[in-house]
Design an enzyme around this catalytic site. Structure first.
Site, mmCIF file in Angstrom:
data_model
loop_
_atom_site.group_PDB
_atom_site.id
_atom_site.type_symbol
_atom_site.label_atom_id
_atom_site.label_comp_id
_atom_site.label_asym_id
_atom_site.label_seq_id
_atom_site.Cartn_x
_atom_site.Cartn_y
_atom_site.Cartn_z
ATOM 1 N N ASN A 90 9.212 -7.577 3.068
ATOM 2 C CA ASN A 90 9.084 -6.299 2.376
ATOM 3 C C ASN A 90 10.357 -5.495 2.589
ATOM 4 O O ASN A 90 10.966 -5.539 3.654
ATOM 5 C CB ASN A 90 7.862 -5.556 2.933
ATOM 6 C CG ASN A 90 7.597 -4.216 2.285
ATOM 7 O OD1 ASN A 90 7.191 -3.273 2.942
ATOM 8 N ND2 ASN A 90 7.818 -4.097 0.989
ATOM 9 N N GLY A 91 10.772 -4.775 1.553
ATOM 10 C CA GLY A 91 11.952 -3.920 1.662
ATOM 11 C C GLY A 91 12.971 -4.218 0.585
ATOM 12 O O GLY A 91 13.632 -5.259 0.616
ATOM 13 N N CYS B 101 4.112 3.204 8.505
ATOM 14 C CA CYS B 101 4.334 4.417 7.709
ATOM 15 C C CYS B 101 5.438 5.260 8.344
ATOM 16 O O CYS B 101 5.342 5.642 9.517
ATOM 17 C CB CYS B 101 3.055 5.226 7.589
ATOM 18 S SG CYS B 101 3.283 6.726 6.584
ATOM 19 N N GLY C 22 6.793 -2.632 -3.215
ATOM 20 C CA GLY C 22 6.215 -1.300 -3.316
ATOM 21 C C GLY C 22 6.802 -0.502 -4.454
ATOM 22 O O GLY C 22 6.435 -0.654 -5.617
ATOM 23 N N PRO D 25 0.845 -1.202 0.000
ATOM 24 C CA PRO D 25 0.000 0.000 0.000
ATOM 25 C C PRO D 25 0.875 1.246 0.000
ATOM 26 O O PRO D 25 1.771 1.380 0.826
ATOM 27 C CB PRO D 25 -0.797 -0.129 1.301
ATOM 28 C CG PRO D 25 0.055 -0.977 2.191
ATOM 29 C CD PRO D 25 0.790 -1.914 1.282
ATOM 30 N N MET D 26 0.632 2.145 -0.945
ATOM 31 C CA MET D 26 1.407 3.381 -1.040
ATOM 32 C C MET D 26 0.442 4.540 -1.218
ATOM 33 O O MET D 26 -0.344 4.556 -2.175
ATOM 34 C CB MET D 26 2.394 3.310 -2.209
ATOM 35 C CG MET D 26 3.499 2.287 -2.025
ATOM 36 S SD MET D 26 4.534 2.080 -3.507
ATOM 37 C CE MET D 26 3.458 1.047 -4.526
#
Length: 332
Positions: free
Chosen positions: A200-201, A100, A224, A15-16
């Site tokens: 993630n990352g 976030c 992302g 989600p961005m």
């Protein structure tokens, strides 16, 4: 909860905010959907109502992929109220944003700011688990706020509250998007919680995805910013997982993708300057993938008009000598 259990590793588009709206989900789906989508976050507070534009990513989504609704907030009753409202729609699950890294967000003790308060996290997740009882309850977080002191404590809370999926970015909030991703801590999370974990990352290629899955034992990967630059990435990951050769992407296809990004649903009502600025947000991630020297990025950022911007795109992507050139970072 069987939705999250598949025989092969999962893929998800992270989600961005201001990016993963209904329109962009459709664009990504055109090039190869992830297994799961997550909405931009619904802001939750005492006076909040469901944002209709974000809700459209659920109610009008025809990609054929499940969509999780993400919330951001810290008020237990208001998060519970919003979760109940979201459960009235065809959401794949409810996701809590605890990662976030934007200072304007964490200063309000929401998003990544929650990682400083494990006790509050437990209260929130306990109430959400009570309310969200007919579909998955998921969490997206980082390994810590400024350090990883609370990491294992929060993982134990996630286990106690029977969370169904954890998406874990291997940096701290203060790291933002810089520095080494701590994949070793993602591996520790896989061992410590009972639910599937998405790594993630900096998943910047299919090759990286395979390495991270092997290194962490994660159930899948969440991508992302790199998916903005390479919307073919999810298909490439599937090809790599199947042991197939990764199909390279020509620069002409990248140029066509930029055309697709230019044609936003609100294009006809947007002033040219605003529209150029919006496209640049995407080009920031595309430019370095096709020109590692940074010339495309530098010149693109200086462009002021549509004509200037597309002339630069054509110069780097449609030059006669580059028509059949492959994009190394897209195909690697």
């Amino acid at each position: 909860m069987s939705l999250l259990q598949k025989g092969i590793p999962l893929t998800a588009l992270a989600p961005m905010q201001d990016v993963t709206n209904l329109w962009f989900m459709k664009v990504i789906a055109h090039y190869g959907s992830p297994d799961y989508f997550f909405t931009e976050y619904f802001r939750v507070n005492e006076t909040s109502r469901l944002n209709p534009k974000i809700l459209a990513a659920i109610t009008e989504n025809d990609t054929g992929r499940p969509v999780f609704a993400q919330m951001i907030g810290e008020s237990v009753p208001d998060l519970a109220r919003t979760a109940k409202q979201l459960c009235k729609y065809n959401t794949a699950g409810i996701d809590l944003n605890m990662g976030c890294p934007a200072p304007r967000i964490y200063r309000k003790n929401v998003g990544g700011g929650l990682l400083r308060e494990p006790e509050k996290i437990e209260r929130i997740l306990a109430e959400l688990r009570f309310v969200v009882n007919d579909r998955p309850l998921t969490v997206k977080m980082r390994v810590g706020f400024e350090n990883t002191d609370n990491f294992y404590k929060i993982l134990d809370i996630i286990a106690r509250q029977n969370i169904d999926l954890l998406s874990l970015h291997g940096r701290t909030v203060k790291d933002m998007y810089h520095g080494v991703v701590k994949y070793d801590l993602i591996a520790e999370a896989v061992k410590r919680v009972d639910c599937p974990v998405l790594a993630n990352g900096n998943i910047n290629s299919a090759t990286t995805a395979i390495k991270v899955l092997s290194q962490t034992g994660a159930a899948g990967v969440m991508v992302g910013r790199w998916a903005i630059g390479n919307p073919w990435l999810f298909d490439q990951i599937r090809q790599a997982l199947a042991g197939q050769p990764i199909i390279p992407v020509s620069l002409v296809k990248v140029r066509n993708y930029i055309d697709c990004l230019w044609q936003t649903p609100t294009a006809s009502t947007m002033p040219e300057r605003a529209r150029v600025g919006y496209l640049k947000m995407f080009l920031n991630y595309i430019a370095l993938s096709v020109d590692t020297d940074g010339n495309f990025l530098r010149m693109m950022r200086q462009a002021q008009t549509e004509v200037e911007l597309f002339t630069i795109c054509d110069r780097f992507l449609l030059a006669e000598t580059k028509t059949l050139a492959l994009v190394p970072s897209l195909s690697g």
